[in-house]
Design a protein around this motif. Structure first.
Motif, PDB file in Angstrom:
ATOM      1  N   HIS A   1      -4.568   6.321  -0.094  1.00  0.00           N
ATOM      2  CA  HIS A   1      -5.038   6.792   0.884  1.00  0.00           C
ATOM      3  C   HIS A   1      -5.047   8.906   0.134  1.00  0.00           C
ATOM      4  O   HIS A   1      -4.294   8.569  -0.993  1.00  0.00           O
ATOM      5  N   SER A   2      -5.182   9.534   1.126  1.00  0.00           N
ATOM      6  CA  SER A   2      -4.766  11.493   0.845  1.00  0.00           C
ATOM      7  C   SER A   2      -3.614  11.701   0.823  1.00  0.00           C
ATOM      8  O   SER A   2      -3.571  12.251  -0.290  1.00  0.00           O
ATOM      9  N   ASN A   3      -2.756  10.723   0.823  1.00  0.00           N
ATOM     10  CA  ASN A   3      -1.297  11.304   1.245  1.00  0.00           C
ATOM     11  C   ASN A   3      -1.101  10.772  -0.473  1.00  0.00           C
ATOM     12  O   ASN A   3       0.607  11.250  -0.607  1.00  0.00           O
ATOM     13  N   GLY A   4      -2.010  10.186  -1.349  1.00  0.00           N
ATOM     14  CA  GLY A   4      -1.610   9.630  -2.859  1.00  0.00           C
ATOM     15  C   GLY A   4      -0.755   8.638  -2.566  1.00  0.00           C
ATOM     16  O   GLY A   4       0.073   8.171  -3.679  1.00  0.00           O
ATOM     17  N   THR A   5      -0.758   8.009  -1.533  1.00  0.00           N
ATOM     18  CA  THR A   5      -0.204   6.108  -1.696  1.00  0.00           C
ATOM     19  C   THR A   5      -0.815   5.420  -2.099  1.00  0.00           C
ATOM     20  O   THR A   5      -1.953   5.083  -1.200  1.00  0.00           O
ATOM     21  N   PHE A   6      -0.626   3.929  -3.013  1.00  0.00           N
ATOM     22  CA  PHE A   6      -1.564   3.220  -2.715  1.00  0.00           C
ATOM     23  C   PHE A   6      -1.314   1.932  -1.936  1.00  0.00           C
ATOM     24  O   PHE A   6      -0.087   1.945  -1.475  1.00  0.00           O
ATOM     25  N   LYS A   7      -1.507   1.853  -0.897  1.00  0.00           N
ATOM     26  CA  LYS A   7      -1.559   0.661   0.257  1.00  0.00           C
ATOM     27  C   LYS A   7      -2.508  -0.462   0.212  1.00  0.00           C
ATOM     28  O   LYS A   7      -4.049  -0.096   0.399  1.00  0.00           O
ATOM     29  N   ALA A   8      -1.672  -1.683   0.680  1.00  0.00           N
ATOM     30  CA  ALA A   8      -2.166  -2.948   0.777  1.00  0.00           C
ATOM     31  C   ALA A   8      -3.348  -2.477   2.027  1.00  0.00           C
ATOM     32  O   ALA A   8      -2.942  -3.002   2.549  1.00  0.00           O
ATOM     33  N   ARG A   9      -4.799  -2.848   1.601  1.00  0.00           N
ATOM     34  CA  ARG A   9      -5.875  -2.888   2.341  1.00  0.00           C
ATOM     35  C   ARG A   9      -5.983  -4.795   3.579  1.00  0.00           C
ATOM     36  O   ARG A   9      -6.392  -4.364   4.542  1.00  0.00           O
ATOM     37  N   LEU A  10      -6.582  -5.380   2.560  1.00  0.00           N
ATOM     38  CA  LEU A  10      -7.108  -6.665   2.823  1.00  0.00           C
ATOM     39  C   LEU A  10      -6.350  -7.800   1.752  1.00  0.00           C
ATOM     40  O   LEU A  10      -6.210  -7.361   0.442  1.00  0.00           O
ATOM     41  N   GLY A  11      -5.950  -8.843   2.635  1.00  0.00           N
ATOM     42  CA  GLY A  11      -4.972  -9.709   1.671  1.00  0.00           C
ATOM     43  C   GLY A  11      -5.659 -11.445   2.115  1.00  0.00           C
ATOM     44  O   GLY A  11      -5.744 -11.192   2.819  1.00  0.00           O
ATOM     45  N   LEU A  12      -5.493 -12.081   0.688  1.00  0.00           N
ATOM     46  CA  LEU A  12      -6.028 -13.211   1.257  1.00  0.00           C
ATOM     47  C   LEU A  12      -5.292 -14.411   0.365  1.00  0.00           C
ATOM     48  O   LEU A  12      -4.524 -13.772  -0.747  1.00  0.00           O
ATOM     49  N   GLY A  13      -4.632 -15.178   1.617  1.00  0.00           N
ATOM     50  CA  GLY A  13      -3.437 -16.240   0.619  1.00  0.00           C
ATOM     51  C   GLY A  13      -2.915 -16.638   1.890  1.00  0.00           C
ATOM     52  O   GLY A  13      -2.752 -16.477   2.618  1.00  0.00           O
ATOM     53  N   PRO A  14      -2.133 -18.158   1.545  1.00  0.00           N
ATOM     54  CA  PRO A  14      -1.083 -18.090   2.732  1.00  0.00           C
ATOM     55  C   PRO A  14      -0.325 -17.328   2.567  1.00  0.00           C
ATOM     56  O   PRO A  14       0.460 -16.439   1.701  1.00  0.00           O
ATOM     57  N   LYS A  15       0.050 -16.825   4.273  1.00  0.00           N
ATOM     58  CA  LYS A  15       0.932 -16.181   4.644  1.00  0.00           C
ATOM     59  C   LYS A  15       0.944 -14.611   4.362  1.00  0.00           C
ATOM     60  O   LYS A  15       2.244 -13.660   4.462  1.00  0.00           O
ATOM     61  N   ILE A  16      -0.467 -14.338   3.730  1.00  0.00           N
ATOM     62  CA  ILE A  16      -0.225 -12.601   3.558  1.00  0.00           C
ATOM     63  C   ILE A  16      -0.190 -11.615   4.023  1.00  0.00           C
ATOM     64  O   ILE A  16       0.050 -10.743   4.048  1.00  0.00           O
ATOM     65  N   ASP A  17      -0.551 -11.940   5.576  1.00  0.00           N
ATOM     66  CA  ASP A  17      -1.317 -10.661   6.263  1.00  0.00           C
ATOM     67  C   ASP A  17       0.517 -11.013   7.047  1.00  0.00           C
ATOM     68  O   ASP A  17       0.688  -9.173   6.962  1.00  0.00           O
ATOM     69  N   ALA A  18       1.635 -11.041   6.426  1.00  0.00           N
ATOM     70  CA  ALA A  18       2.929 -11.152   7.319  1.00  0.00           C
ATOM     71  C   ALA A  18       3.606  -9.849   6.078  1.00  0.00           C
ATOM     72  O   ALA A  18       3.901  -8.963   6.203  1.00  0.00           O
ATOM     73  N   ALA A  19       2.879 -10.035   4.642  1.00  0.00           N
ATOM     74  CA  ALA A  19       3.588  -9.227   3.377  1.00  0.00           C
ATOM     75  C   ALA A  19       2.755  -7.520   3.460  1.00  0.00           C
ATOM     76  O   ALA A  19       3.150  -7.081   3.212  1.00  0.00           O
ATOM     77  N   LEU A  20       1.514  -7.561   4.499  1.00  0.00           N
ATOM     78  CA  LEU A  20       0.804  -6.839   3.330  1.00  0.00           C
ATOM     79  C   LEU A  20       1.325  -5.579   4.505  1.00  0.00           C
ATOM     80  O   LEU A  20       1.656  -4.416   2.967  1.00  0.00           O
ATOM     81  N   PRO A  21       1.773  -5.318   5.293  1.00  0.00           N
ATOM     82  CA  PRO A  21       2.614  -4.121   5.272  1.00  0.00           C
ATOM     83  C   PRO A  21       3.469  -3.240   4.584  1.00  0.00           C
ATOM     84  O   PRO A  21       3.734  -2.353   4.516  1.00  0.00           O
ATOM     85  N   LYS A  22       4.452  -4.540   4.160  1.00  0.00           N
ATOM     86  CA  LYS A  22       5.319  -4.283   3.230  1.00  0.00           C
ATOM     87  C   LYS A  22       4.581  -4.030   1.597  1.00  0.00           C
ATOM     88  O   LYS A  22       5.828  -3.220   0.782  1.00  0.00           O
ATOM     89  N   LEU A  23       3.581  -3.883   1.362  1.00  0.00           N
ATOM     90  CA  LEU A  23       2.961  -3.740   0.072  1.00  0.00           C
ATOM     91  C   LEU A  23       2.156  -2.251  -0.230  1.00  0.00           C
ATOM     92  O   LEU A  23       0.979  -2.447  -0.208  1.00  0.00           O
ATOM     93  N   SER A  24       2.888  -1.274  -1.192  1.00  0.00           N
ATOM     94  CA  SER A  24       2.099  -0.331  -0.836  1.00  0.00           C
ATOM     95  C   SER A  24       3.458   1.078  -1.936  1.00  0.00           C
ATOM     96  O   SER A  24       4.838  -0.031  -2.035  1.00  0.00           O
ATOM     97  N   PHE A  25       2.975   1.583  -2.051  1.00  0.00           N
ATOM     98  CA  PHE A  25       2.937   2.497  -3.884  1.00  0.00           C
ATOM     99  C   PHE A  25       2.521   3.838  -3.985  1.00  0.00           C
ATOM    100  O   PHE A  25       1.783   3.890  -3.447  1.00  0.00           O
TER     101      PHE A  25
END
Length: 485
Positions: A355-379
């Motif tokens: 993103h423009s603020n210099g953060t890599f954020k999870a946009r899309l995920g595939l696999g079991p229970k991945i949707d719940a984890a997506l908001p926590k995946l960024s650096f």
């Protein structure tokens, strides 16, 4: 509650492909025109006229021998509607729109082609059964038959990775319906029923899609008749397309089906049997069976290729290259993520987008229970001595063969260890845009419950090619659109 969440997530995934919402809108428009109480059928005329092939089909039907008594030489869709009736044309439109959509959705994959042709063949059986009766009822029966299999088609065409998992369960001896529940948490029938609701198909079609039970005396006669045609047509198509079945066994099974359904269909079993066998022998002509036979003949070779990760990744690269410049970013991300997941048998994949603020954020995920984890995946891009920052500074992918080694654990960020503590091995693929900036990162892993393996040099080369092709879709417009999500 769980079922609703799964179906909503499934619909979002399908919508990300871009073409699915167009089908939904087309079907809703058709049904709205059919259900208009004041019989102003301008809306249905416009739906037909928007599609040249559909227009020709409707006009040919209106000018067929069956309708010559109405004057013949019908040249307008409006007049055809008057002759054929709103319901008959509406159901014809729905059936053709569904078939046409899937014809253009995934033409490359052998399993998708076979499933679509099996569905088309079942529609042919239903049309044969009803061709001498009321046109409206016949077209309604064809739509019910197509819709009975729509749940499976949606999974095969839109959820490649999940379909591969379902097939693996089936190969291990699990029943198809049970395998679907194991992977998705819902049945094919439930997905099909949800599609019928969202497309606002009438109650009669939704009822006609159901399972036929000859002992069910509570259902109206029309519903039982539709279910009998739908179930018989589907069963016959399954038998006709069964691979490696001897001809004698095929004919014997069809004879059993004809005997089983003859009373409900009010048709002599020998007539049912003869009609079905005649369809099977179309393979020498131009019928649906001809393509099915050709696909079956090549199935073994294609199946071997499908087991080759390098070939599967290359096919995904080809699919990405087939998308025109300026295409939406979301479908390209979904295609790349599904390719990596399915080709290597990963437990999950995640796409991080910068993103423009210099953060890599999870946009899309595939696999079991991945949707719940997506908001926590960024650096953040600010340097940290971990493997993710190494990856975004690299021009090619990196493979971590043992993520549980103490030395490697020390190089894993805390947010990763919290979310993916079961990762055994993983790959990170940097996606670079035309300014040589890393704009995304593709992640895929094997969990500790899976057999350990390595990624070969050829496979890594194919993965790098996939990431390179994905970079083509990161233009300014697409990135701005992603920022707003």
């Amino acid at each position: 509650m769980v079922k609703a969440a799964v179906l909503d997530r499934l619909w979002t995934r399908m919508s990300e492909r871009g073409d699915f919402p167009m089908l939904s809108q087309s079907l809703r428009t058709t049904m709205a025109a059919m259900n208009n109480d004041d019989l102003d059928f301008t809306g249905l005329v416009q739906v037909v006229l928007s599609d040249f092939a559909l227009t020709q089909k409707v006009l040919r039907l209106a000018n067929s021998a069956m309708y010559m008594a109405f004057g013949g030489n019908i040249t307008t869709v409006s007049r055809a509607l008057m002759v054929l009736g709103m319901d008959a044309v509406g159901h014809l439109v729905v059936g053709l729109k569904i078939v046409d959509h899937f014809h253009h959705s995934a033409p490359r994959r052998i399993d998708a082609k076979l499933e679509l042709n099996r569905t088309l063949l079942s529609g042919c059986v239903a049309r044969k059964l009803t061709e001498r009766g009321d046109l409206r009822a016949g077209e309604e029966a064809v739509v019910c038959t197509l819709m009975r299999q729509i749940g499976k088609l949606l999974v095969v065409f839109y959820l490649d990775a999940e379909w591969d998992q379902i097939r693996r369960h089936i190969d291990d001896g699990t029943l198809e319906a049970d395998a679907c529940v194991l992977v998705l948490g819902v049945t094919f029938d439930e997905i099909g029923a949800e599609a019928a609701v969202r497309w606002r198909l009438p109650d009669m079609i939704r009822s006609g899609m159901g399972e036929f039970d000859p002992l069910d005396v509570e259902q109206p006669r029309q519903v039982q008749w539709l279910r009998a045609i739908t179930n018989y047509s589907t069963a016959v198509a399954d038998v006709l397309t069964q691979q490696n079945m001897p001809d004698w066994e095929r004919e014997e099974r069809i004879a059993e089906l004809a005997q089983e359904y003859s009373h409900a269909l009010n048709t002599d079993p020998d007539v049912l049997h003869g009609m079905s066998i005649a369809l099977a022998r179309e393979e020498g002509g131009d019928g649906v069976m001809r393509e099915i036979v050709e696909l079956r003949a090549n199935a073994d070779a294609i199946a071997r290729e499908a087991l080759n990760p390098e070939a599967r990744i290359a096919a995904g690269v080809g699919d990405l290259r087939g998308l025109p410049d300026g295409s939406a970013l979301a479908p390209a991300l979904a295609l790349a993520a599904e390719t990596v997941l399915a080709a290597l048998g990963f437990a999950r994949t995640v796409v991080f987008v910068k993103h423009s603020n210099g953060t890599f954020k999870a946009r899309l995920g595939l696999g079991p229970k991945i949707d719940a984890a997506l908001p926590k995946l960024s650096f953040n891009t600010a340097f940290e001595p971990d493997v993710f920052h190494l990856a975004i500074a690299n021009s090619v992918g990196i493979f971590i063969e043992n993520a549980r080694d103490p030395k490697m654990v020390a190089r894993l960020p805390e947010w990763f260890r919290r979310s993916f503590d079961d990762a055994r091995a993983f790959v990170l693929l940097p996606v670079v845009d035309d300014t040589d900036q890393t704009v995304a990162l593709l992640y895929g892993d094997w969990s500790h419950t899976q057999e350990p393996r390595r990624i070969s040099q050829k496979e890594m080369s194919a993965l790098n090619e996939l990431a390179k092709e994905l970079g083509r879709f990161f233009g300014l417009g697409q990135m701005q659109a992603m920022e707003m999500m």
